[in-house]
Design a protein around this motif. Structure first.
Motif, PDB file in Angstrom:
ATOM      1  N   TRP A   1     -37.573 -22.268 -15.374  1.00 54.58           N
ATOM      2  CA  TRP A   1     -38.831 -21.890 -16.031  1.00 54.58           C
ATOM      3  C   TRP A   1     -38.633 -20.771 -17.045  1.00 54.58           C
ATOM      4  CZ3 TRP A   1     -42.388 -25.254 -16.116  1.00 54.58           C
ATOM      5  CH2 TRP A   1     -42.581 -26.114 -15.030  1.00 54.58           C
TER       6      TRP A   1
ATOM      7  N   SER B   1     -30.893 -24.894 -12.526  1.00 58.21           N
ATOM      8  CA  SER B   1     -31.001 -23.824 -11.546  1.00 58.21           C
ATOM      9  C   SER B   1     -32.475 -23.458 -11.424  1.00 58.21           C
ATOM     10  CB  SER B   1     -30.194 -22.592 -11.976  1.00 58.21           C
ATOM     11  OG  SER B   1     -30.535 -21.471 -11.169  1.00 58.21           O
ATOM     12  N   THR B   2     -32.951 -23.315 -10.206  1.00 57.82           N
ATOM     13  CA  THR B   2     -34.349 -22.914 -10.026  1.00 57.82           C
ATOM     14  C   THR B   2     -34.590 -21.503 -10.567  1.00 57.82           C
ATOM     15  OG1 THR B   2     -33.854 -22.114  -7.777  1.00 57.82           O
ATOM     16  CG2 THR B   2     -34.652 -24.383  -7.990  1.00 57.82           C
ATOM     17  N   LYS B   3     -33.536 -20.709 -10.704  1.00 61.87           N
ATOM     18  CA  LYS B   3     -33.688 -19.331 -11.177  1.00 61.87           C
ATOM     19  C   LYS B   3     -33.820 -19.244 -12.699  1.00 61.87           C
ATOM     20  CE  LYS B   3     -31.150 -17.353  -7.279  1.00 61.87           C
ATOM     21  NZ  LYS B   3     -29.964 -16.567  -6.839  1.00 61.87           N
TER      22      LYS B   3
ATOM     23  N   TYR C   1     -37.015 -29.178  -5.624  1.00 63.35           N
ATOM     24  CA  TYR C   1     -36.348 -27.873  -5.583  1.00 63.35           C
ATOM     25  C   TYR C   1     -37.164 -26.807  -6.313  1.00 63.35           C
ATOM     26  CZ  TYR C   1     -32.428 -30.880  -4.225  1.00 63.35           C
ATOM     27  OH  TYR C   1     -31.629 -31.800  -3.600  1.00 63.35           O
ATOM     28  N   LEU C   2     -37.807 -27.197  -7.414  1.00 66.15           N
ATOM     29  CA  LEU C   2     -38.652 -26.243  -8.122  1.00 66.15           C
ATOM     30  C   LEU C   2     -39.881 -25.876  -7.297  1.00 66.15           C
ATOM     31  CD1 LEU C   2     -38.523 -27.835 -11.701  1.00 66.15           C
ATOM     32  CD2 LEU C   2     -37.441 -25.693 -10.983  1.00 66.15           C
TER      33      LEU C   2
ATOM     34  N   TYR D   1     -37.049 -34.131 -15.580  1.00 59.90           N
ATOM     35  CA  TYR D   1     -36.564 -34.005 -14.204  1.00 59.90           C
ATOM     36  C   TYR D   1     -35.814 -35.268 -13.826  1.00 59.90           C
ATOM     37  CZ  TYR D   1     -40.503 -37.091 -13.110  1.00 59.90           C
ATOM     38  OH  TYR D   1     -41.373 -38.158 -13.079  1.00 59.90           O
TER      39      TYR D   1
ATOM     40  N   THR E   1     -35.180 -32.792  -8.461  1.00 56.67           N
ATOM     41  CA  THR E   1     -35.407 -31.590  -9.276  1.00 56.67           C
ATOM     42  C   THR E   1     -36.763 -30.955  -9.000  1.00 56.67           C
ATOM     43  OG1 THR E   1     -33.999 -32.455 -11.047  1.00 56.67           O
ATOM     44  CG2 THR E   1     -35.571 -30.730 -11.638  1.00 56.67           C
ATOM     45  N   CYS E   2     -37.820 -31.761  -9.008  1.00 59.86           N
ATOM     46  CA  CYS E   2     -39.169 -31.212  -8.824  1.00 59.86           C
ATOM     47  C   CYS E   2     -39.362 -30.652  -7.418  1.00 59.86           C
ATOM     48  CB  CYS E   2     -40.227 -32.279  -9.120  1.00 59.86           C
ATOM     49  SG  CYS E   2     -40.225 -32.825 -10.838  1.00 59.86           S
TER      50      CYS E   2
ATOM     51  N   ASP F   1     -45.955 -18.929 -12.508  1.00 57.14           N
ATOM     52  CA  ASP F   1     -45.819 -20.379 -12.310  1.00 57.14           C
ATOM     53  C   ASP F   1     -46.463 -21.201 -13.436  1.00 57.14           C
ATOM     54  OD1 ASP F   1     -44.351 -20.215 -10.033  1.00 57.14           O
ATOM     55  OD2 ASP F   1     -45.963 -20.710  -8.650  1.00 57.14           O
TER      56      ASP F   1
ATOM     57  N   ALA G   1     -39.021 -23.467  -4.366  1.00 56.54           N
ATOM     58  CA  ALA G   1     -38.453 -22.184  -4.766  1.00 56.54           C
ATOM     59  C   ALA G   1     -39.537 -21.114  -4.772  1.00 56.54           C
ATOM     60  CB  ALA G   1     -37.822 -22.298  -6.153  1.00 56.54           C
TER      61      ALA G   1
END
Length: 634
Positions: free
Chosen positions: A293, A288-290, A313-314, A306, A310-311, A330, A317
């Motif tokens: 991190w 999930s991007t939420k 979407y990150l 990844y 995946t990368c 970030d 976001a």
């Protein structure tokens, strides 16, 4: 004779400059990495085989009994830490429960239908501890697909995560007669944890060859039902060493993955790397991007994994902002390297720059594949490459791997009409990646699909360059340039022909992904009434919900400027969310989109546009009817 200091310094500087030049010219550092990976793998396999300890359970045991690693965290999951000693003891307890309470014996295949968790890892190693073979089931599957995977494993027992127990419906159970389903509830888990830890004799875990089966991992099933690929002990060793050596990892590193453990990327590359090093595996339940991190920071992870998009979407976001200080978070992490496969060139630098990632370690491999490639990159020289070779490693690899020209009509390797043999692609030319196999004993290099000889044989090609030889077909079209860089061109079956030209979906998606408004682009070919070949279509996610004529015109201009005319998508399908057509490993799927085509009644409410007058304009049911009637010629 002692040289004066200035001369000695100049000589030393010259030597360093010369060494740097030779390294840059011949990629000697990549040669060294090549030998480190294979040297370490062969040494560990030889030592384990000689000791009769090929089963990777023994690696866990060694780390747990080692005073330097035993008390270290092996697994971090949702705030819990499981040390190597604790993991080992729990694996022995779970193993005793499996053997004494569930009748699991050496050689049995046991299906494991589980979400990412520390429990998943403990059950997986408990099966190895009693000499059984886990079959990792994609927990997203339901109905016929789930029943197919369970049947294909020939397992008599399936252990199911309570979180996905609803997917094991009565219909599924009826489709797999004779299989016992055990939902591993908190009560059963407590029962297993309460068993006395038993280390069964080594004879229970006896393995004869590195090529013996360690587990079953299924293909993604993007073009049909998933197939169980046999993962050998040797492949587990290779995967762990490839990712740990490639990222220059140390025991102090923390590998973070939220990629599904039912796939070889999460299990063999991430968890495997941590295990073989005596490092730590931080596991996220799902991507999930939420939370990505947030979990990376909480676990102080230094290497992240990844797969697929995946990368992307990150990168698209919104940034996470500290609610107290207002600081952009970030780059507030300990990550020094990102490893995985599928990072596209149009996202590569944006991802590195936004999150301050020093090293990208791109890996090319397939679950059932007979070889892999890798590209550790810290600059733009090999940006987007899925593999990279030095002078020596390239020469050695060319003896066992190569690219062959493809017949665009049959989508098979092209064969010379006179000799019947295939032809190697030239440097810089696209060709299918194939891997040499020992013709008299294929299973030494390619174990194939479990219980499916037809599918296994479909990946083997014979009489390629000489009578009697055998090669593994990857199904992927790659390009190998004069600097030893290898690039992904397209998947066979995804490339389509339009106006008598071949269109690479990967190339078109990469170009469209460079447009500032594009967050994701999935390119494919669609059949049209009264037209030969397939016309280009792109399912696209834009950065604004309000699509206006200016954005559409800009997109069309960008495509026409950067792409050959025949490759410019004629249709745009505006989809509502990122990842709408991806697998559980964030890899794009195209087959459903191809089947739906551009018939407005079949696109599930998505808005369609088509290229007219140098821009994209709405494509309505009346336009489709005109195509059906042959009133429009594109």
């Amino acid at each position: 004779m002692v040289l004066p200091v200035p001369i000695a310094a100049a000589t030393g500087a010259g030597a360093l400059a010369g060494a740097a030049y030779l390294n840059a010219r011949f990629s000697l550092a990549h040669d060294l990495l090549f030998f480190r990976i294979f040297g370490a793998t062969l040494f560990r396999l030889f030592r384990a085989g000689r000791a009769g300890r090929l089963n990777v359970f023994y690696v866990l045991e060694a780390q747990a009994l080692d005073k330097t690693t035993g008390a270290k965290p092996f697994i971090l999951f949702e705030g819990r830490a499981v040390t190597y000693v604790e993991a080992y003891e729990m694996v022995l307890r779970y193993g005793a429960w499996l053997r004494e309470c569930r009748g699991v014996c050496e050689g049995d295949v046991v299906a494991l239908d589980y979400q990412n968790s520390d429990t998943f890892v403990l059950l997986w190693f408990a099966l190895w501890a009693v000499g059984a073979k886990p079959a990792f089931i994609n927990y997203n599957l339901q109905g016929a697909a789930l029943a197919h995977c369970l049947r294909a494993a020939t397992a008599k027992l399936a252990i199911v995560d309570p979180r996905v127990a609803e997917s094991v419906s009565e219909d599924v159970r009826r489709e797999v007669p004779g299989m016992e389903f055990v939902v591993f509830t908190p009560e059963l888990e407590a029962e297993a944890r309460g068993r006395e830890p038993v280390r069964y004799p080594d004879a229970v875990r006896a393995e004869r060859e590195p090529t013996d089966m360690a587990m079953l991992i299924y293909t993604s099933g993007t073009t049909g039902m998933p197939k169980p690929a046999i993962i050998s002990w040797a492949k587990v060793y290779v995967a762990a060493n490839m990712s740990s050596k490639g990222t220059s990892a140390k025991p102090s590193d923390v590998f973070y993955t939220c990629m599904p453990l039912y796939h070889s990327a999460g299990s063999c590359l991430a968890v495997g790397s941590a295990l073989f090093l005596g490092a730590t595996a931080a596991i996220g339940r799902r991507f999930s991007t939420k939370t990505f991190w947030k979990e990376v920071r909480e676990t102080k992870s230094t290497v992240i994994q990844y797969v697929g998009e995946t990368c992307r979407y990150l990168t698209v976001a919104p940034p996470e902002i500290d609610p107290v200080t207002g600081e952009n978070l970030d780059k507030k992490h300990c990550v020094r390297a990102a490893m995985g496969n599928g990072l596209r060139p149009d996202v590569w630098d944006r991802f590195k720059d936004r999150f301050g990632i020093d090293t990208i370690y791109e890996i090319y491999a397939a679950t059932e594949g007979a070889a892999g490639l890798w590209n550790p990159s810290r600059n733009s020289f090999a940006k987007g490459a899925i593999g990279r070779f030095g002078l020596v490693s390239g020469a050695l690899s060319s003896l066992r791997t190569t690219l062959v020209r493809v017949d665009n009509e049959t989508e098979l390797p092209w064969r010379d009409p006179k000799t019947g043999f295939c032809q190697r692609a030239k440097t810089g030319e696209a060709g299918e990646f194939i891997v040499w196999l020992p013709a008299d004993d294929i299973k030494k290099r390619f174990q194939g699909y479990y219980g499916n000889a037809e599918a296994t044989n479909s990946k083997i090609m014979r009489d390629v360059f000489k009578k009697g030889d055998a090669w593994f077909r990857s199904g992927d079209v790659l390009q190998w340039d004069s600097d030893g860089r290898v690039y992904f061109h397209d998947r066979i079956g995804d490339t389509f022909r339009w106006k008598s030209e071949n269109v690479s979906t990967a190339e078109v998606a990469q170009i469209l992904g460079l447009h500032s408004a594009v967050q994701e682009a999935n390119v494919y070919g669609v059949q049209l009434p009264h037209h030969d070949g397939r016309a280009g279509c792109v399912a696209i996610v834009l950065d604004t919900p309000q699509v206006n004529a200016q954005v559409l015109s800009s997109l069309a201009s960008h495509a026409m400027e950067k792409l050959p005319r025949y490759a410019v998508p004629l249709f745009v399908r505006l989809v509502k969310e990122l990842g709408a057509q991806t697998t559980g490993t964030n890899k794009q799927q195209k087959h459903i989109l191809r089947q739906q085509g551009v018939d407005p009644s079949k696109v599930e409410g998505d808005v369609l546009f088509w290229l007219k007058g140098g821009t994209y304009v709405p494509f309505r049911p009346t336009d489709w009817k005109a195509l059906e009637q042959g009133a429009v010629k594109l």
